[in-house]
Design an enzyme around this catalytic site. Structure first.
Site, short mmCIF file in Angstrom:
data_model
loop_
_atom_site.label_atom_id
_atom_site.label_comp_id
_atom_site.label_asym_id
_atom_site.label_seq_id
_atom_site.Cartn_x
_atom_site.Cartn_y
_atom_site.Cartn_z
CG ASP A 1 10.84 58.24 56.04
OD1 ASP A 1 10.66 58.00 57.26
OD2 ASP A 1 11.42 58.99 55.53
CG HIS B 1 17.25 62.79 60.34
ND1 HIS B 1 16.13 63.50 59.69
CD2 HIS B 1 17.39 62.11 59.70
CE1 HIS B 1 15.68 64.01 58.52
NE2 HIS B 1 17.29 62.79 58.61
N1 NAP Z 1 17.03 59.17 57.01
C1 NAP Z 1 17.88 59.51 56.35
O1 NAP Z 1 18.52 60.14 57.06
C2 NAP Z 1 17.51 60.21 55.38
C3 NAP Z 1 18.10 60.55 54.18
C4 NAP Z 1 18.23 60.84 53.13
C5 NAP Z 1 16.34 60.87 52.15
N2 NAP Z 1 15.46 59.53 53.24
C6 NAP Z 1 14.05 59.64 52.86
O2 NAP Z 1 14.30 58.65 51.56
C7 NAP Z 1 13.76 59.18 50.78
C8 NAP Z 1 13.91 58.86 49.19
O3 NAP Z 1 15.34 58.99 49.17
P1 NAP Z 1 15.77 60.45 47.83
O4 NAP Z 1 14.69 60.90 48.18
O5 NAP Z 1 16.79 60.81 48.68
O6 NAP Z 1 15.97 59.43 46.81
P2 NAP Z 1 15.19 58.08 45.83
O7 NAP Z 1 13.79 57.92 46.53
O8 NAP Z 1 16.08 57.05 45.71
O9 NAP Z 1 14.98 59.33 44.20
C9 NAP Z 1 14.16 60.29 44.21
C10 NAP Z 1 13.90 60.32 43.59
O10 NAP Z 1 13.64 59.08 42.16
C11 NAP Z 1 12.79 59.18 41.02
N3 NAP Z 1 12.12 58.42 40.85
C12 NAP Z 1 11.32 57.58 42.41
N4 NAP Z 1 10.69 56.85 41.93
C13 NAP Z 1 10.54 56.78 40.70
C14 NAP Z 1 10.39 55.98 39.13
N5 NAP Z 1 9.39 55.07 39.40
N6 NAP Z 1 10.70 56.49 37.72
C15 NAP Z 1 11.72 57.00 38.12
N7 NAP Z 1 12.52 57.82 39.16
C16 NAP Z 1 11.74 57.73 40.15
C17 NAP Z 1 12.04 60.57 41.49
O11 NAP Z 1 11.87 61.89 40.34
P3 NAP Z 1 10.27 62.13 40.53
O12 NAP Z 1 9.73 62.54 42.22
O13 NAP Z 1 10.52 62.88 39.04
O14 NAP Z 1 9.62 61.05 40.18
C18 NAP Z 1 13.26 61.34 42.81
O15 NAP Z 1 13.72 62.21 41.85
C19 NAP Z 1 13.11 60.74 51.01
O16 NAP Z 1 12.83 60.67 50.32
C20 NAP Z 1 13.35 61.04 52.98
O17 NAP Z 1 11.74 60.21 52.82
C21 NAP Z 1 15.88 59.76 54.82
#
Ligand code: NAP
Length: 369
Positions: A87, A153
């Site tokens: 993504d 987006h």
């Molecule tokens: N369309 C939109 O408007 C929008 C908005 C926000 C996000 N997004 C997309 O959604 C993706 C994910 O959302 P997000 O980055 O906000 O948050 P998330 O995926 O809910 O959380 C990511 C965090 O969780 C930790 N993590 C992941 N897997 C883990 C595990 N198995 N055990 C422990 N910690 C874990 C990671 O740390 P480590 O790196 O240390 O593992 C990172 O700090 C984004 O990267 C982006 O691609 C889209």
């Protein structure tokens, strides 16, 4: 450590249901790492076009904290352990680096058609003359000749500088204007017709906005990417998306524990500290994050968890092929919804005395300009 436990109590593709099938049987897929997951075992959803999308993807937004090279390295590492779905978005500022990883992945033997790559049009590129050049930049940066999915987006065409504070407001900010959104959407439709994009979709939409788009689109959105985690389940919007034949792609599936400070408020809750999630995690001997990923896939959305930590992104992938949650656990998780939106979108507000709730059409009507 946990992988030994997993391997010994592994079950066969437990999450398959009638909307999910197992992946292609092509033998030429380059082999995953010894402790990885064979991509053929990762369930996929079938879209109206017949295309198949893996039920988990790797997020690539570094939340202003993780530099691009580290994210690009994670993309490479994630492909090596069996991820095929990524993504991306222009605004994450790392597509050129991720493109280098995608090229290496393809040169390393993963056929392009086995990858699912999403990108997104940023808010300052909604203008009719801006869409195609913005898309072409993403495509070139990602070193691809087509995208599997291209999203708008946000439904608001409001520029704000990267990393700006939550109180920042653009003097040119505009509300949602359906007529203008459709002009942008027509450009996305043209990208599909030109064979440059296989599917188009939305992100951060609401039911009333989606109703209008579904009414007026020549090419329907295949998905809505939306915030979804156990403390923010959005049951009404989720049902609307599914009932209209779309897929819900769930962002921040773990509750975005490392999200930028601008996206934090005192009332936010923490999914991974929820006693229900912690108890299930203890039973399965996994991190609570893994329970969030399992819940997402079993509920029927496609989570896109971010991680640059091999142990974590691997455990998230394994989560979808091993040790499903029980029906009772799924029921317990359905009850812990806190309606806690984390990515509130304040910077998109377009006039004085508004609050972020005004962006989300909570009354069921699009908030008037
Ligand atoms: N369309 C939109 O408007 C929008 C908005 C926000 C996000 N997004 C997309 O959604 C993706 C994910 O959302 P997000 O980055 O906000 O948050 P998330 O995926 O809910 O959380 C990511 C965090 O969780 C930790 N993590 C992941 N897997 C883990 C595990 N198995 N055990 C422990 N910690 C874990 C990671 O740390 P480590 O790196 O240390 O593992 C990172 O700090 C984004 O990267 C982006 O691609 C889209």
């Amino acid at each position: 450590m946990f992988w030994i436990v997993f391997a010994s109590i592994k079950k066969e593709n437990p999450l398959a249901d009638d909307t999910i099938m197992t992946a292609s049987k092509s033998p030429e897929t380059s082999a995953p790492a010894h402790d990885g997951v064979d991509p053929k075992r990762v369930p996929q959803k079938i879209l109206p076009t017949g295309a198949k999308i893996p039920v988990i993807g790797l997020g690539t937004f570094g939340s202003d904290r993780i530099p691009g090279p580290q994210v690009a390295e994670a993309v490479l590492g994630a492909a090596a352990v069996g991820y095929r779905h990524f993504d991306c978005a222009a605004v994450y500022g790392n597509e050129d680096l991720i493109g280098q990883s995608l090229r290496k992945i393809i040169e390393g033997g993963v056929p392009r058609e086995e990858l699912w790559v999403t990108s997104k049009l940023w808010n300052d590129k909604h203008g009719e003359q801006d869409v195609v050049p913005a898309f072409e930049k993403s495509l070139a940066d990602l070193q691809l000749d087509y995208l599997d999915l291209y999203l708008i987006h946000w439904p608001f065409p409001n520029y704000h500088p990267p990393g700006c504070d939550v109180t920042s407001r653009s003097p040119d900010a505009k509300p949602y204007i359906h007529e203008n959104y459709m002009k942008t959407w027509r450009k996305l439709e043209q990208l599909v017709e030109a064979g440059l994009v296989r599917h188009i979709g939305t992100s951060n939409m609401t039911i009333p906005k989606l109703r209008l788009l579904l009414r007026d689109a020549r090419i329907k959105p295949v998905c809505n990417e939306m915030e979804l985690h156990p403390h923010f389940q959005q049951p009404e919007l989720f049902k609307f998306v599914v009932d209209n034949g779309m897929i819900a792609i769930g962002f921040s599936p773990i509750g975005s524990p490392a999200r930028p400070d601008r996206d934090r408020t005192a009332s936010d809750t923490v999914d991974t500290e929820d006693p229900v999630i912690v108890e299930i995690a203890e039973r399965l001997r996994v991190h609570p994050a893994v329970v969030c990923v399992k819940w997402a896939v079993q509920r029927g959305q496609i989570p896109i968890p971010f991680s640059v930590n091999r142990r974590n992104y691997l455990s998230n992938l394994r989560a979808v092929v091993e040790n499903p949650l029980t029906d009772r656990e799924m029921e317990a998780l359905a009850r812990i919804d806190r309606n806690c939106r984390l990515i509130k979108g304040d910077v998109f507000l377009w006039k004085e005395n508004q609050t972020w709730e005004d962006l989300w059409d909570l009354s069921g009507e699009i908030i008037p300009a």
